[in-house]
Design a protein around this motif. Structure first.
Motif, PDB file in Angstrom:
ATOM      1  N   ASN A 199      25.438  34.357  43.134  1.00 31.24           N
ATOM      2  CA  ASN A 199      25.936  32.982  43.199  1.00 31.24           C
ATOM      3  C   ASN A 199      26.196  32.502  44.607  1.00 31.24           C
ATOM      4  OD1 ASN A 199      26.141  31.957  40.478  1.00 31.24           O
ATOM      5  ND2 ASN A 199      27.583  33.632  40.127  1.00 31.24           N
ATOM      6  N   LYS A 200      25.902  33.303  45.625  1.00 32.50           N
ATOM      7  CA  LYS A 200      26.110  32.953  47.032  1.00 32.50           C
ATOM      8  C   LYS A 200      27.576  32.667  47.347  1.00 32.50           C
ATOM      9  CE  LYS A 200      21.435  31.224  47.553  1.00 32.50           C
ATOM     10  NZ  LYS A 200      20.568  30.122  47.900  1.00 32.50           N
ATOM     11  N   PHE A 201      28.498  33.340  46.630  1.00 34.48           N
ATOM     12  CA  PHE A 201      29.911  33.214  46.949  1.00 34.48           C
ATOM     13  C   PHE A 201      30.177  33.881  48.287  1.00 34.48           C
ATOM     14  CE2 PHE A 201      30.725  33.063  42.191  1.00 34.48           C
ATOM     15  CZ  PHE A 201      31.017  31.713  42.195  1.00 34.48           C
ATOM     16  N   SER A 202      31.137  33.362  49.025  1.00 33.77           N
ATOM     17  CA  SER A 202      31.517  33.973  50.290  1.00 33.77           C
ATOM     18  C   SER A 202      33.030  34.092  50.329  1.00 33.77           C
ATOM     19  CB  SER A 202      30.998  33.149  51.466  1.00 33.77           C
ATOM     20  OG  SER A 202      31.547  31.857  51.420  1.00 33.77           O
ATOM     21  N   GLY A 203      33.506  34.884  51.275  1.00 37.30           N
ATOM     22  CA  GLY A 203      34.943  35.081  51.408  1.00 37.30           C
ATOM     23  C   GLY A 203      35.370  36.422  50.836  1.00 37.30           C
ATOM     24  N   GLU A 204      36.664  36.567  50.646  1.00 39.07           N
ATOM     25  CA  GLU A 204      37.230  37.817  50.156  1.00 39.07           C
ATOM     26  C   GLU A 204      37.391  37.790  48.647  1.00 39.07           C
ATOM     27  OE1 GLU A 204      40.845  38.645  52.205  1.00 39.07           O
ATOM     28  OE2 GLU A 204      39.832  38.967  54.112  1.00 39.07           O
ATOM     29  N   ILE A 205      37.444  38.962  48.062  1.00 42.10           N
ATOM     30  CA  ILE A 205      37.719  39.081  46.621  1.00 42.10           C
ATOM     31  C   ILE A 205      39.209  38.843  46.428  1.00 42.10           C
ATOM     32  CG2 ILE A 205      37.716  40.632  44.638  1.00 42.10           C
ATOM     33  CD1 ILE A 205      35.409  42.152  45.960  1.00 42.10           C
ATOM     34  N   PRO A 206      39.597  37.957  45.539  1.00 47.22           N
ATOM     35  CA  PRO A 206      41.029  37.679  45.334  1.00 47.22           C
ATOM     36  C   PRO A 206      41.761  38.929  44.820  1.00 47.22           C
ATOM     37  CG  PRO A 206      39.655  36.110  44.129  1.00 47.22           C
ATOM     38  CD  PRO A 206      38.748  37.133  44.700  1.00 47.22           C
ATOM     39  N   PRO A 207      42.911  39.245  45.387  1.00 45.40           N
ATOM     40  CA  PRO A 207      43.678  40.416  44.941  1.00 45.40           C
ATOM     41  C   PRO A 207      44.125  40.318  43.490  1.00 45.40           C
ATOM     42  CG  PRO A 207      44.516  39.623  47.044  1.00 45.40           C
ATOM     43  CD  PRO A 207      43.513  38.633  46.573  1.00 45.40           C
ATOM     44  N   SER A 208      44.250  39.116  42.977  1.00 43.59           N
ATOM     45  CA  SER A 208      44.672  38.943  41.582  1.00 43.59           C
ATOM     46  C   SER A 208      43.628  39.460  40.601  1.00 43.59           C
ATOM     47  CB  SER A 208      44.977  37.472  41.297  1.00 43.59           C
ATOM     48  OG  SER A 208      43.810  36.687  41.523  1.00 43.59           O
ATOM     49  N   LEU A 209      42.391  39.654  41.066  1.00 42.25           N
ATOM     50  CA  LEU A 209      41.338  40.185  40.193  1.00 42.25           C
ATOM     51  C   LEU A 209      41.670  41.608  39.739  1.00 42.25           C
ATOM     52  CD1 LEU A 209      38.621  39.147  39.113  1.00 42.25           C
ATOM     53  CD2 LEU A 209      37.522  40.268  41.032  1.00 42.25           C
ATOM     54  N   ALA A 210      42.417  42.338  40.557  1.00 40.03           N
ATOM     55  CA  ALA A 210      42.796  43.704  40.206  1.00 40.03           C
ATOM     56  C   ALA A 210      43.852  43.743  39.109  1.00 40.03           C
ATOM     57  CB  ALA A 210      43.315  44.437  41.444  1.00 40.03           C
ATOM     58  N   TYR A 220      29.293  45.950  43.483  1.00 41.54           N
ATOM     59  CA  TYR A 220      29.464  45.393  44.817  1.00 41.54           C
ATOM     60  C   TYR A 220      28.166  45.396  45.620  1.00 41.54           C
ATOM     61  CZ  TYR A 220      34.344  46.264  43.635  1.00 41.54           C
ATOM     62  OH  TYR A 220      35.560  46.281  43.011  1.00 41.54           O
ATOM     63  N   ASP A 221      27.037  45.736  45.051  1.00 42.18           N
ATOM     64  CA  ASP A 221      25.767  45.783  45.775  1.00 42.18           C
ATOM     65  C   ASP A 221      25.427  44.428  46.372  1.00 42.18           C
ATOM     66  OD1 ASP A 221      25.490  48.400  45.081  1.00 42.18           O
ATOM     67  OD2 ASP A 221      23.821  48.104  43.687  1.00 42.18           O
ATOM     68  N   GLY A 222      24.802  44.442  47.535  1.00 45.62           N
ATOM     69  CA  GLY A 222      24.354  43.212  48.166  1.00 45.62           C
ATOM     70  C   GLY A 222      25.439  42.448  48.892  1.00 45.62           C
ATOM     71  N   ASN A 223      26.629  43.014  48.988  1.00 46.39           N
ATOM     72  CA  ASN A 223      27.729  42.411  49.738  1.00 46.39           C
ATOM     73  C   ASN A 223      28.041  43.321  50.921  1.00 46.39           C
ATOM     74  OD1 ASN A 223      28.472  40.127  47.959  1.00 46.39           O
ATOM     75  ND2 ASN A 223      28.857  41.768  46.502  1.00 46.39           N
ATOM     76  N   ASN A 224      27.278  43.143  52.009  1.00 43.13           N
ATOM     77  CA  ASN A 224      27.405  44.057  53.141  1.00 43.13           C
ATOM     78  C   ASN A 224      28.715  43.906  53.893  1.00 43.13           C
ATOM     79  OD1 ASN A 224      24.896  45.157  52.592  1.00 43.13           O
ATOM     80  ND2 ASN A 224      23.833  43.617  53.811  1.00 43.13           N
ATOM     81  N   ASP A 240      30.799  42.004  37.570  1.00 44.62           N
ATOM     82  CA  ASP A 240      29.634  42.113  38.435  1.00 44.62           C
ATOM     83  C   ASP A 240      29.762  41.065  39.535  1.00 44.62           C
ATOM     84  OD1 ASP A 240      27.243  42.615  39.640  1.00 44.62           O
ATOM     85  OD2 ASP A 240      26.016  42.296  37.863  1.00 44.62           O
ATOM     86  N   LEU A 241      29.954  41.540  40.758  1.00 50.30           N
ATOM     87  CA  LEU A 241      30.071  40.667  41.922  1.00 50.30           C
ATOM     88  C   LEU A 241      28.911  40.873  42.884  1.00 50.30           C
ATOM     89  CD1 LEU A 241      33.865  41.234  42.649  1.00 50.30           C
ATOM     90  CD2 LEU A 241      32.836  39.297  41.483  1.00 50.30           C
ATOM     91  N   SER A 242      27.835  41.458  42.413  1.00 53.74           N
ATOM     92  CA  SER A 242      26.735  41.860  43.294  1.00 53.74           C
ATOM     93  C   SER A 242      25.947  40.663  43.813  1.00 53.74           C
ATOM     94  CB  SER A 242      25.801  42.821  42.558  1.00 53.74           C
ATOM     95  OG  SER A 242      25.243  42.215  41.419  1.00 53.74           O
ATOM     96  N   TYR A 243      25.354  40.884  45.000  1.00 53.25           N
ATOM     97  CA  TYR A 243      24.440  39.949  45.660  1.00 53.25           C
ATOM     98  C   TYR A 243      25.067  38.576  45.883  1.00 53.25           C
ATOM     99  CZ  TYR A 243      21.357  43.756  44.661  1.00 53.25           C
ATOM    100  OH  TYR A 243      20.817  45.004  44.598  1.00 53.25           O
ATOM    101  N   ASN A 244      26.225  38.615  46.522  1.00 55.18           N
ATOM    102  CA  ASN A 244      26.876  37.423  47.052  1.00 55.18           C
ATOM    103  C   ASN A 244      27.081  37.675  48.544  1.00 55.18           C
ATOM    104  OD1 ASN A 244      27.453  35.617  44.719  1.00 55.18           O
ATOM    105  ND2 ASN A 244      28.500  37.431  43.942  1.00 55.18           N
TER     106      ASN A 244
END
Length: 155
Positions: free
Chosen positions: A12-23, A59-63, A32-36
């Motif tokens: 989805n071309k999302f950028s930024g950090e993963i929100p801590p509330s997701l945990a 997390y693949d594709g998120n270098n 699945d957060l891959s390839y953003n």
């Protein structure tokens, strides 16, 4: 949102950090957060660790992501701690295998030598076996050589 069970945000071309509330989403069974273009440290939480264990490609594709459970530190290089532990475990397993192989071969060889050296009946039986094998090999070679010689003279 707390009862969310599945979340696919891949490609989805999302950028930024993963929100801590997701945990904190305890009912989440698929993620699945891959390839953003996600960056930053992965939030700590047993739920995300469990999801990563079930699907290590989330997390693949998120270098830009780093930290556990990925094997990258904040500079993007591989973490040496786990790889050295894995390497030392493989080396020690290999050394133990070769040590067991060598010691088993040595003990087995000495048992055979002991039996042949101190048991006269076994020694006689072993030499008779060698004589029979030698005779059979000699007859086979002699017959094969004679048949080759006959074929060469008849042509």
């Amino acid at each position: 949102m707390n009862s969310l069970e599945s979340l696919d945000l891949s490609r989805n071309k999302f950028s930024g950090e993963i929100p801590p509330s997701l945990a904190n989403l305890t009912y989440l069974s698929y993620l699945d957060l891959s390839y953003n273009n996600l960056t930053g440290r992965i939030p700590q939480g047993s739920q995300l660790d469990t999801l990563y264990a079930e699907n290590p490609h989330i997390y693949d594709g998120n270098n830009g992501l780093y930290g556990p459970p990925l094997q990258r530190n904040c500079l993007g290089s591989e973490l040496p701690k786990n790889s050295s532990q894995i390497m030392s475990k493989n080396v020690s397993d290999e050394l133990m295998f070769y040590f067991g192989l060598g010691s088993g071969f040595t003990v087995g060889l000495w048992v055979v030598f002991y039996v042949v050296l101190f048991k006269k009946t076994w020694r006689i039986a072993l030499f008779r076996l060698f004589d029979r094998i030698h005779d059979k090999v000699y007859v086979f070679v002699a017959i094969t050589w004679a048949s080759i010689g006959r074929e060469a003279t008849t042509d």
